[in-house]
Design a protein around this motif. Structure first.
Motif, short mmCIF file in Angstrom:
data_model
loop_
_atom_site.label_atom_id
_atom_site.label_comp_id
_atom_site.label_asym_id
_atom_site.label_seq_id
_atom_site.Cartn_x
_atom_site.Cartn_y
_atom_site.Cartn_z
N CYS A 107 18.78 12.23 -1.18
CA CYS A 107 19.91 12.04 -0.25
C CYS A 107 20.50 10.65 -0.47
CB CYS A 107 19.42 12.19 1.19
SG CYS A 107 20.68 11.80 2.42
N ARG A 108 21.81 10.59 -0.67
CA ARG A 108 22.46 9.30 -0.89
C ARG A 108 23.66 9.10 0.03
NH1 ARG A 108 18.24 8.81 -2.48
NH2 ARG A 108 17.47 8.20 -4.53
N PHE A 109 23.80 9.97 1.04
CA PHE A 109 24.88 9.75 2.02
C PHE A 109 24.42 10.23 3.38
CE2 PHE A 109 28.75 11.03 4.34
CZ PHE A 109 29.41 9.81 4.34
N TYR A 110 24.65 9.37 4.37
CA TYR A 110 24.31 9.71 5.75
C TYR A 110 25.51 9.35 6.61
CZ TYR A 110 21.85 9.73 10.26
OH TYR A 110 21.45 10.00 11.55
N ALA A 111 25.93 10.28 7.45
CA ALA A 111 26.96 9.99 8.46
C ALA A 111 26.43 10.46 9.79
CB ALA A 111 28.27 10.70 8.12
N GLY A 112 26.59 9.65 10.83
CA GLY A 112 26.04 10.07 12.11
C GLY A 112 26.52 9.20 13.25
N ARG A 128 17.75 1.89 4.46
CA ARG A 128 17.23 2.35 3.16
C ARG A 128 18.33 2.75 2.17
NH1 ARG A 128 14.14 2.31 0.20
NH2 ARG A 128 12.82 4.14 0.02
N LEU A 129 19.40 3.38 2.65
CA LEU A 129 20.39 3.88 1.68
C LEU A 129 20.99 2.78 0.79
CD1 LEU A 129 22.19 6.79 3.58
CD2 LEU A 129 20.96 6.94 1.41
N PRO A 130 21.36 1.61 1.35
CA PRO A 130 21.90 0.58 0.45
C PRO A 130 20.90 0.15 -0.62
CG PRO A 130 22.39 0.07 2.74
CD PRO A 130 21.41 1.21 2.76
N GLN A 131 19.61 0.29 -0.33
CA GLN A 131 18.59 -0.12 -1.32
C GLN A 131 18.52 0.82 -2.51
OE1 GLN A 131 14.96 -0.21 0.94
NE2 GLN A 131 15.63 -1.90 2.24
N VAL A 132 19.03 2.04 -2.34
CA VAL A 132 18.95 3.02 -3.44
C VAL A 132 20.34 3.42 -3.95
CG1 VAL A 132 16.70 3.90 -2.71
CG2 VAL A 132 18.78 4.96 -1.80
N GLY A 133 21.34 2.60 -3.63
CA GLY A 133 22.69 2.88 -4.12
C GLY A 133 23.44 3.90 -3.30
N GLY A 134 22.93 4.22 -2.11
CA GLY A 134 23.59 5.21 -1.25
C GLY A 134 24.55 4.58 -0.26
N ARG A 135 25.15 5.42 0.56
CA ARG A 135 26.12 4.95 1.55
C ARG A 135 25.72 5.47 2.94
NH1 ARG A 135 27.32 3.26 -2.80
NH2 ARG A 135 29.38 3.10 -3.77
N PHE A 136 25.85 4.60 3.95
CA PHE A 136 25.60 4.98 5.34
C PHE A 136 26.88 4.70 6.12
CE2 PHE A 136 24.84 3.87 9.70
CZ PHE A 136 23.87 4.75 10.13
N ILE A 137 27.26 5.62 6.97
CA ILE A 137 28.42 5.35 7.81
C ILE A 137 28.15 5.86 9.22
CG2 ILE A 137 29.61 7.49 7.10
CD1 ILE A 137 32.27 5.92 7.39
N GLN A 138 28.43 4.99 10.21
CA GLN A 138 28.39 5.46 11.60
C GLN A 138 29.80 5.86 12.00
OE1 GLN A 138 26.40 3.13 14.67
NE2 GLN A 138 27.96 3.78 16.13
N LEU A 139 29.94 7.07 12.46
CA LEU A 139 31.27 7.57 12.80
C LEU A 139 31.46 7.64 14.30
CD1 LEU A 139 31.64 10.09 9.91
CD2 LEU A 139 33.11 8.14 10.38
N GLU A 140 32.66 8.06 14.71
CA GLU A 140 32.99 8.01 16.13
C GLU A 140 32.27 9.08 16.94
OE1 GLU A 140 34.97 8.80 13.65
OE2 GLU A 140 36.60 10.16 14.20
N ASP A 141 31.83 10.14 16.28
CA ASP A 141 31.11 11.19 17.00
C ASP A 141 30.46 12.13 15.98
OD1 ASP A 141 33.09 12.93 16.06
OD2 ASP A 141 34.27 12.78 17.90
N GLU A 142 29.81 13.15 16.53
CA GLU A 142 29.07 14.07 15.67
C GLU A 142 30.00 15.06 14.99
OE1 GLU A 142 28.36 13.20 18.75
OE2 GLU A 142 26.28 12.54 18.85
#
Ligand code: SF4
Ligand code: SF4
Length: 458
Positions: A107-112, A128-142
């Motif tokens: 898994c290299r992308f998480y949105a939540g 963890r994601l930035p450590q493995v070249g992934g992307r994390f984004i917190q969005l406005e809702d589910e």
């Protein structure tokens, strides 16, 4: 100095769908057959239409830069080095084990959007994601989170979100969209007491049916229920693998106890000891590829922007992805969705059985309740009662065949223990007949104790 703006339709990309036409509020775009025509005198060069063409066939330039003519678009490089806690024994929280399982599974992308009792998973993925070249984004809702992970998955990136009851409800429409479009993705729903805001951070198993039937229409879904920190890791890996293999959303359904508990886990070496199933790639060239090709129960899915152009819609669609109302094609689509899961049930369905060989009283329990049930069964055995534990690890599809085989032994009764008002109890009744089933059903926000289940065993 920037040159005069220029608008261009890239003919080799435009498939003539007409989607762009109504997106121009200045009425500058028209269709002539399958060709897009621009009325230059009306065009304000605002660029809105360029973002609405699914094939990136509309291009707005300053007139100086080169219009890209390649069909393969550059994508972010997600190929970072895999880092991990040292392989071996750790004392770890269930939520962290879930995040590590996701990283190990690629898994290299998480949105939540954070919501207790799932927030620790988001926190761990953000770290963890930035450590493995992934992307994390917190969005406005589910709602947005589900849309984001579905989009990321179609671009070829393994994607996940985590939530709890009310957030899971908000995800349902886009979850259905992912089911219809057969998009692989993983959603973790850490179950807390409901309905509505209910009992935040208190354990529940009240979302079992929401996981199966929360979104509308006849759709297929896989749901897995871990009962330990170790299973939080390994079932997260399995969730990704099943999702990729069968092009279907997979729900991981821990209750609050399992996500928040800390216990021992033996972490594998992610590079050598975790089997990751790759998404099947098409053998057909881009010109003849069809994203819903009926020759396959699970048609292969290439990444958007890597040479393949295809249409995805929530409408009932033909093998090429475009909408159809034709009854035969509509029927064939949902029948294929159903068959691809039903015919692989023996591969997908996992159960755990404890002391079942001679059991005449069988406790059916899952998640943290199954830990209490196992203790109750062992205690009953010490008193000479022939008790056993049947634990569905795969909740959906339900282990109907195995349970039916056990029921056919004859003199067997079933006790279903769960933190809800009888959601799996109803499934067990459907399979074995209602007169052989009783329930230990608890919705007070507390885990079910072993002694409560033992009283029901008798
Ligand atoms: S939306 Fe794109 S592909 Fe469809 S007609 Fe307009 S330019 Fe062509
Ligand atoms: S650039 Fe703006 S004004 Fe011109 S056709 Fe596109 S949407 Fe219409």
């Amino acid at each position: 100095m920037a040159g005069k703006k220029r608008f261009q339709v890239l003919e080799d990309r435009c498939k003539g769908c007409g989607i762009c036409v109504p997106t121009c509020k200045f009425d500058a775009l028209h269709m002539n057959g399958s060709r897009v025509i621009l009325e230059e005198e009306k065009c304000k060069y605002c660029g809105v239409c360029t973002f609405n063409c699914p094939d990136l066939a509309l291009v707005l330039t300053t007139g100086e830069e080169k219009i890209p003519d390649e069909k393969i678009l550059p994508l972010p490089d997600f190929g970072g080095e895999i880092t991990q806690p040292a392989p071996g024994t750790h004392f770890m929280q269930g939520a962290t084990a879930c995040a590590e399982g996701a990283i190990a599974a690629g898994c290299r992308f998480y949105a939540g959007y954070p919501i207790t009792p799932s927030t620790e998973i988001a926190e761990d993925m953000a770290a963890r994601l930035p450590q493995v070249g992934g992307r994390f984004i917190q969005l406005e809702d589910e709602i947005a989170s589900m849309g984001a992970i579905a989009g990321a998955s179609v671009s070829g990136v393994r994607s996940m979100s985590a939530t709890s009851g009310p957030g899971f409800s908000l995800m349902q429409e886009n979850l259905g969209a992912a089911c219809m479009r057969e998009i692989p993705l993983v959603v973790v729903n850490v179950m807390r007491g409901g309905p509505c805001t209910g009992l935040p951070t208190r354990p529940s198993q009240g979302d079992v049916m929401q996981a199966r039937w929360g979104t509308h229409g006849d759709h297929q879904i896989i749901a897995l229920a871990p009962w330990s920190v170790s299973e939080m890791f390994w079932l997260t890996v399995r969730a990704f693998n099943l999702s990729e293999k069968f092009r279907v959303p997979v729900i991981l359904l821990p209750d609050e106890v399992v996500a928040h508990m800390r216990e021992r886990i033996a972490l594998p070496d992610y590079r050598t000891e975790v089997a990751v199933v790759d998404r099947p790639v098409p053998s057909d060239p881009p010109e003849s590829y069809k994203p819903f090709d009926g020759r396959f129960l699970t048609p292969p899915l290439p990444a958007y922007g890597r040479g393949y152009r295809f249409h995805l819609t929530g409408l009932t669609h033909r093998p090429d992805g475009f909408p159809t109302g034709d009854p035969a094609q509509a029927a064939a689509l949902l029948e294929r969705h159903e068959r691809k899961i039903r015919e692989a049930a023996s591969e997908i369905v996992q159960v755990d059985e404890v002391d079942m060989a001679d059991a005449t009283t069988i406790v059916v329990a899952y998640g943290s309740t199954a830990r209490s049930a196992k203790e109750a069964v062992r205690s009953a055995r010490r008193r000479g009662v022939k008790a056993g534990l049947f634990r569905p690890i795969t909740i959906w599809p339900f282990p109907t065949e195995r349970l039916s085989a056990i029921a056919s032994r004859g003199n067997v009764r079933f006790v279903v223990a769960e933190m809800n008002r009888g959601q799996i109890l109803g499934e067990v009744e459907r399979v074995v007949g209602r007169f052989r089933v009783s329930g230990v059903l608890q919705t007070d926000g507390n885990p079910i104790m072993a002694r409560t289940i033992e009283r029901a065993i008798g």
